[in-house]
Design a protein around this motif. Structure first.
Motif, PDB file in Angstrom:
ATOM      1  N   GLU A 149      17.547 -14.030  -4.617  1.00  0.00           N
ATOM      2  CA  GLU A 149      16.427 -14.085  -5.352  1.00  0.00           C
ATOM      3  C   GLU A 149      15.822 -12.712  -5.649  1.00  0.00           C
ATOM      4  N   ARG A 150      15.390 -12.518  -6.804  1.00  0.00           N
ATOM      5  CA  ARG A 150      14.755 -11.444  -7.181  1.00  0.00           C
ATOM      6  C   ARG A 150      13.333 -11.011  -6.721  1.00  0.00           C
ATOM      7  N   LEU A 151      12.872  -9.944  -5.851  1.00  0.00           N
ATOM      8  CA  LEU A 151      11.737  -9.904  -5.448  1.00  0.00           C
ATOM      9  C   LEU A 151      11.277  -8.651  -5.757  1.00  0.00           C
ATOM     10  N   GLU A 152       9.831  -8.046  -5.667  1.00  0.00           N
ATOM     11  CA  GLU A 152       9.234  -7.015  -6.112  1.00  0.00           C
ATOM     12  C   GLU A 152       8.312  -6.452  -5.493  1.00  0.00           C
ATOM     13  N   PHE A 153       8.202  -5.226  -4.910  1.00  0.00           N
ATOM     14  CA  PHE A 153       7.174  -4.576  -4.261  1.00  0.00           C
ATOM     15  C   PHE A 153       6.332  -3.880  -5.733  1.00  0.00           C
ATOM     16  N   PHE A 154       5.087  -3.925  -5.379  1.00  0.00           N
ATOM     17  CA  PHE A 154       4.219  -3.442  -6.624  1.00  0.00           C
ATOM     18  C   PHE A 154       3.131  -2.686  -5.794  1.00  0.00           C
TER      19      PHE A 154
ATOM     20  N   MET B  52      17.875  -3.415  -5.185  1.00  0.00           N
ATOM     21  CA  MET B  52      17.971  -2.815  -6.638  1.00  0.00           C
ATOM     22  C   MET B  52      17.672  -1.444  -6.786  1.00  0.00           C
ATOM     23  N   ASP B  53      16.408  -1.184  -6.395  1.00  0.00           N
ATOM     24  CA  ASP B  53      15.859   0.090  -6.605  1.00  0.00           C
ATOM     25  C   ASP B  53      15.866   1.095  -5.289  1.00  0.00           C
ATOM     26  N   GLU B  54      16.441   1.980  -5.296  1.00  0.00           N
ATOM     27  CA  GLU B  54      16.415   2.595  -3.962  1.00  0.00           C
ATOM     28  C   GLU B  54      15.251   3.732  -3.833  1.00  0.00           C
ATOM     29  N   GLN B  55      14.525   4.080  -4.960  1.00  0.00           N
ATOM     30  CA  GLN B  55      13.243   4.857  -5.184  1.00  0.00           C
ATOM     31  C   GLN B  55      12.504   4.027  -6.075  1.00  0.00           C
ATOM     32  N   PRO B  56      11.211   3.910  -6.001  1.00  0.00           N
ATOM     33  CA  PRO B  56      10.185   3.393  -6.838  1.00  0.00           C
ATOM     34  C   PRO B  56      10.382   4.196  -8.455  1.00  0.00           C
ATOM     35  N   ARG B  57       9.907   3.018  -9.173  1.00  0.00           N
ATOM     36  CA  ARG B  57       9.854   3.387 -10.686  1.00  0.00           C
ATOM     37  C   ARG B  57       8.539   3.432 -11.038  1.00  0.00           C
ATOM     38  N   THR B  58       8.111   4.169 -11.862  1.00  0.00           N
ATOM     39  CA  THR B  58       6.947   4.245 -12.366  1.00  0.00           C
ATOM     40  C   THR B  58       6.744   3.398 -13.765  1.00  0.00           C
TER      41      THR B  58
ATOM     42  N   SER C  71       0.773  -1.069  -0.028  1.00  0.00           N
ATOM     43  CA  SER C  71       0.072  -0.097   0.014  1.00  0.00           C
ATOM     44  C   SER C  71       1.010   1.437  -0.108  1.00  0.00           C
ATOM     45  N   ASP C  72       2.064   1.213   0.652  1.00  0.00           N
ATOM     46  CA  ASP C  72       3.118   2.395   0.491  1.00  0.00           C
ATOM     47  C   ASP C  72       4.543   1.917   0.299  1.00  0.00           C
ATOM     48  N   ILE C  73       4.731   1.991  -1.025  1.00  0.00           N
ATOM     49  CA  ILE C  73       5.895   1.361  -1.310  1.00  0.00           C
ATOM     50  C   ILE C  73       7.077   2.075  -0.869  1.00  0.00           C
ATOM     51  N   GLN C  74       7.183   3.304  -0.716  1.00  0.00           N
ATOM     52  CA  GLN C  74       8.221   3.801  -0.245  1.00  0.00           C
ATOM     53  C   GLN C  74       8.523   3.599   1.238  1.00  0.00           C
ATOM     54  N   ALA C  75       7.424   3.463   2.024  1.00  0.00           N
ATOM     55  CA  ALA C  75       7.451   3.132   3.472  1.00  0.00           C
ATOM     56  C   ALA C  75       8.246   1.542   3.451  1.00  0.00           C
ATOM     57  N   GLU C  76       7.880   0.860   2.659  1.00  0.00           N
ATOM     58  CA  GLU C  76       8.327  -0.322   2.377  1.00  0.00           C
ATOM     59  C   GLU C  76       9.994  -0.534   2.229  1.00  0.00           C
ATOM     60  N   ILE C  77      10.258   0.357   1.172  1.00  0.00           N
ATOM     61  CA  ILE C  77      11.594   0.403   0.731  1.00  0.00           C
ATOM     62  C   ILE C  77      12.432   1.091   1.938  1.00  0.00           C
ATOM     63  N   ASP C  78      12.152   1.943   2.856  1.00  0.00           N
ATOM     64  CA  ASP C  78      12.561   2.580   3.916  1.00  0.00           C
ATOM     65  C   ASP C  78      12.740   1.363   4.912  1.00  0.00           C
ATOM     66  N   ARG C  79      11.564   0.633   5.112  1.00  0.00           N
ATOM     67  CA  ARG C  79      11.831  -0.385   6.128  1.00  0.00           C
ATOM     68  C   ARG C  79      12.813  -1.505   5.575  1.00  0.00           C
TER      69      ARG C  79
ATOM     70  N   LEU D 155       3.742   1.581  -9.487  1.00  0.00           N
ATOM     71  CA  LEU D 155       5.001   1.782  -8.978  1.00  0.00           C
ATOM     72  C   LEU D 155       5.575   0.537  -8.686  1.00  0.00           C
ATOM     73  N   ILE D 156       6.820   0.361  -8.989  1.00  0.00           N
ATOM     74  CA  ILE D 156       7.692  -0.999  -8.557  1.00  0.00           C
ATOM     75  C   ILE D 156       9.226  -0.743  -8.106  1.00  0.00           C
TER      76      ILE D 156
END
Length: 128
Positions: free
Chosen positions: A118-123, A96-102, A79-87, A108-109
């Motif tokens: 293993e490669r994982l993705e937040f969407f 791989m991505d410090e900031q979300p990509r559109t 629900s909040d990709i930036q919060a998850e990246i920060d976590r 956003l991914i």
């Protein structure tokens, strides 16, 4: 917060042949097929009535691509990709991505790695 398994991405050499296989042999429906600006093509498939979990076919159209047929990534809806990246940063997870990509229509991914590489993705789906 992570909500659900979004999709599993599989690298493919021939998008048409792969779509035929997954629809005709396994009974999935083609939900969406799109070409990206970088030359990649995506095909999203799901079982009827279970469109909330998909297989994402990832095609680059390159002969001899070494990762064809390989599970490329597993994606999770958030629900909040930036919060998850920060976590993840706080937990020392390799990103791989410090900031979300559109991509696509504002989705956003962000990719990161599991403990065995293993490669994982937040969407995060675009707000509609």
């Amino acid at each position: 917060m992570i909500h659900k398994l979004e999709h599993i991405g599989v690298m493919v050499k021939d998008m048409d042949a792969s779509i035929r296989f997954y629809t005709e042999v396994l009974g999935l429906n083609l939900v969406k097929r799109v070409a990206l600006a970088d030359g990649a093509e995506l095909g999203f498939l799901a079982f009827p009535g279970s469109e909330h979990i998909q297989i994402e076919l990832v095609g680059r159209g390159q002969e001899g691509q070494s990762d064809n047929g390989i599970v490329h990534h597993i994606a999770f809806t958030v629900s909040d990709i930036q919060a998850e990246i920060d976590r993840l940063k706080g937990l020392g997870v390799k990103l791989m991505d410090e900031q979300p990509r559109t991509i696509l229509d504002g989705d956003l991914i962000a990719f990161f790695f599991g403990p065995d590489g293993e490669r994982l993705e937040f969407f995060q789906p675009a707000a509609k």
